[in-house]
Scaffold this motif. Structure first.
Motif, PDB file in Angstrom:
ATOM      1  N   ALA A   7       0.822  -1.207   0.000  1.00 20.74           N
ATOM      2  CA  ALA A   7       0.000   0.000   0.000  1.00 20.74           C
ATOM      3  C   ALA A   7       0.861   1.264   0.000  1.00 20.74           C
ATOM      4  O   ALA A   7       0.544   2.243  -0.668  1.00 20.74           O
ATOM      5  CB  ALA A   7      -0.938   0.010   1.210  1.00 20.74           C
ATOM      6  N   GLU A  81      -7.885   2.804   6.169  1.00 19.10           N
ATOM      7  CA  GLU A  81      -7.051   3.509   5.193  1.00 19.10           C
ATOM      8  C   GLU A  81      -6.059   2.589   4.500  1.00 19.10           C
ATOM      9  O   GLU A  81      -5.852   2.690   3.293  1.00 19.10           O
ATOM     10  CB  GLU A  81      -6.300   4.662   5.860  1.00 19.10           C
ATOM     11  CG  GLU A  81      -5.451   5.433   4.868  1.00 19.10           C
ATOM     12  CD  GLU A  81      -4.662   6.561   5.477  1.00 19.10           C
ATOM     13  OE1 GLU A  81      -3.723   7.017   4.812  1.00 19.10           O
ATOM     14  OE2 GLU A  81      -4.966   6.990   6.604  1.00 19.10           O
ATOM     15  N   ARG A  85      -5.890   2.227   0.562  1.00 18.54           N
ATOM     16  CA  ARG A  85      -4.661   2.635  -0.133  1.00 18.54           C
ATOM     17  C   ARG A  85      -4.116   1.481  -0.965  1.00 18.54           C
ATOM     18  O   ARG A  85      -3.716   1.656  -2.112  1.00 18.54           O
ATOM     19  CB  ARG A  85      -3.625   3.124   0.873  1.00 18.54           C
ATOM     20  CG  ARG A  85      -2.349   3.660   0.233  1.00 18.54           C
ATOM     21  CD  ARG A  85      -1.380   4.209   1.255  1.00 18.54           C
ATOM     22  NE  ARG A  85      -1.978   5.166   2.157  1.00 18.54           N
ATOM     23  CZ  ARG A  85      -2.225   6.447   1.859  1.00 18.54           C
ATOM     24  NH1 ARG A  85      -1.909   6.903   0.668  1.00 18.54           N
ATOM     25  NH2 ARG A  85      -2.781   7.241   2.746  1.00 18.54           N
ATOM     26  N   VAL A  89      -3.754   1.955  -4.966  1.00 20.46           N
ATOM     27  CA  VAL A  89      -2.413   1.929  -5.554  1.00 20.46           C
ATOM     28  C   VAL A  89      -2.274   0.769  -6.527  1.00 20.46           C
ATOM     29  O   VAL A  89      -1.844   0.935  -7.670  1.00 20.46           O
ATOM     30  CB  VAL A  89      -1.334   1.851  -4.447  1.00 20.46           C
ATOM     31  CG1 VAL A  89       0.037   1.515  -5.019  1.00 20.46           C
ATOM     32  CG2 VAL A  89      -1.281   3.157  -3.664  1.00 20.46           C
ATOM     33  N   GLN A 150     -12.536   7.042  -3.354  1.00 22.10           N
ATOM     34  CA  GLN A 150     -11.456   6.513  -2.513  1.00 22.10           C
ATOM     35  C   GLN A 150     -10.158   7.274  -2.757  1.00 22.10           C
ATOM     36  O   GLN A 150      -9.458   7.637  -1.800  1.00 22.10           O
ATOM     37  CB  GLN A 150     -11.248   5.025  -2.776  1.00 22.10           C
ATOM     38  CG  GLN A 150     -12.347   4.164  -2.211  1.00 22.10           C
ATOM     39  CD  GLN A 150     -12.119   2.687  -2.460  1.00 22.10           C
ATOM     40  OE1 GLN A 150     -11.211   2.278  -3.196  1.00 22.10           O
ATOM     41  NE2 GLN A 150     -12.940   1.867  -1.840  1.00 22.10           N
ATOM     42  N   VAL A 151      -9.839   7.527  -4.008  1.00 19.15           N
ATOM     43  CA  VAL A 151      -8.606   8.258  -4.319  1.00 19.15           C
ATOM     44  C   VAL A 151      -8.679   9.674  -3.748  1.00 19.15           C
ATOM     45  O   VAL A 151      -7.723  10.149  -3.120  1.00 19.15           O
ATOM     46  CB  VAL A 151      -8.345   8.280  -5.845  1.00 19.15           C
ATOM     47  CG1 VAL A 151      -7.189   9.207  -6.190  1.00 19.15           C
ATOM     48  CG2 VAL A 151      -8.073   6.862  -6.351  1.00 19.15           C
ATOM     49  N   LEU A 154      -8.210   9.513   0.001  1.00 20.51           N
ATOM     50  CA  LEU A 154      -6.827   9.256   0.395  1.00 20.51           C
ATOM     51  C   LEU A 154      -5.984  10.529   0.314  1.00 20.51           C
ATOM     52  O   LEU A 154      -5.100  10.749   1.144  1.00 20.51           O
ATOM     53  CB  LEU A 154      -6.211   8.164  -0.487  1.00 20.51           C
ATOM     54  CG  LEU A 154      -6.701   6.750  -0.202  1.00 20.51           C
ATOM     55  CD1 LEU A 154      -6.303   5.814  -1.337  1.00 20.51           C
ATOM     56  CD2 LEU A 154      -6.175   6.242   1.137  1.00 20.51           C
TER      57      LEU A 154
END
Length: 180
Positions: A7, A81, A85, A89, A150-151, A154
């Protein structure tokens, strides 16, 4: 340990040495259990899926209840998280040539779209929403919104409420379907 390393660094920059060190093993010990870095990655992704499936229970919700489940998933993800992540990614990296998780993510996205489309079809059949619906297009849009949120989350957690935004998009989609 591997989940956090993948991650934080992505597949290409994650080293078996760091993963082994974090796990209290040698690189040879990690390779004994997983045979390769690519197999370790696949096992990490499978573990993530198994956790989400276990949260779902013995049978997935049907119709609009499944869409509510997606909102609940977005809410849970705001507390995970590392997993979010990892997924963000690695899913982005998987579009590159010869990435070891490319088929995993291709299959995962196809499966997610199928599940959402099936839930929308069920909702139509149950009279929960209009039957005038491109369920495949709507399913792809819902999955895309969730991943895009989500992006954004983050990058700036305070600026994005993933659950509320997912709920808002699903409600807007359902409202537009009811007008048709």
């Amino acid at each position: 340990m591997a989940m956090e390393t993948f991650a934080a660094r992505g597949y290409g920059k994650a080293s078996l040495a760091e993963i082994a060190d974090r796990a209290g093993l040698t690189q040879a010990g990690v390779l004994h259990y997983f045979h390769s870095k690519a197999n370790l990655l696949t096992e990490v992704l499978d573990l993530r899926d198994a956790t989400d499936i276990a949260d779902l229970g013995p049978e997935r919700p049907r119709g609009l209840a499944f869409l509510r489940h997606l909102v609940d998933t977005a809410r849970r993800n705001a507390e995970r998280e590392g997993i979010v992540r990892l997924y963000a990614v690695l899913s982005a990296e998987s579009v590159t040539d010869d990435h070891p998780a490319q088929s995993y993510f291709r299959n995962r996205y196809a499966g997610l779209r199928d599940l959402v489309a099936e839930a929308l079809t069920e909702a139509c059949a149950r009279g929960e929403t209009s039957e005038d619906l491109d369920v495949r297009g709507a399913a792809g849009a819902i999955v895309a919104v969730m991943d895009g949120l989500q992006v954004q989350w983050l990058l700036d957690p305070g600026a994005v409420d993933m659950a509320a935004s997912t709920d808002g998009v699903i409600e807007a989609l359902l409202a537009s379907m009811r007008k048709g």
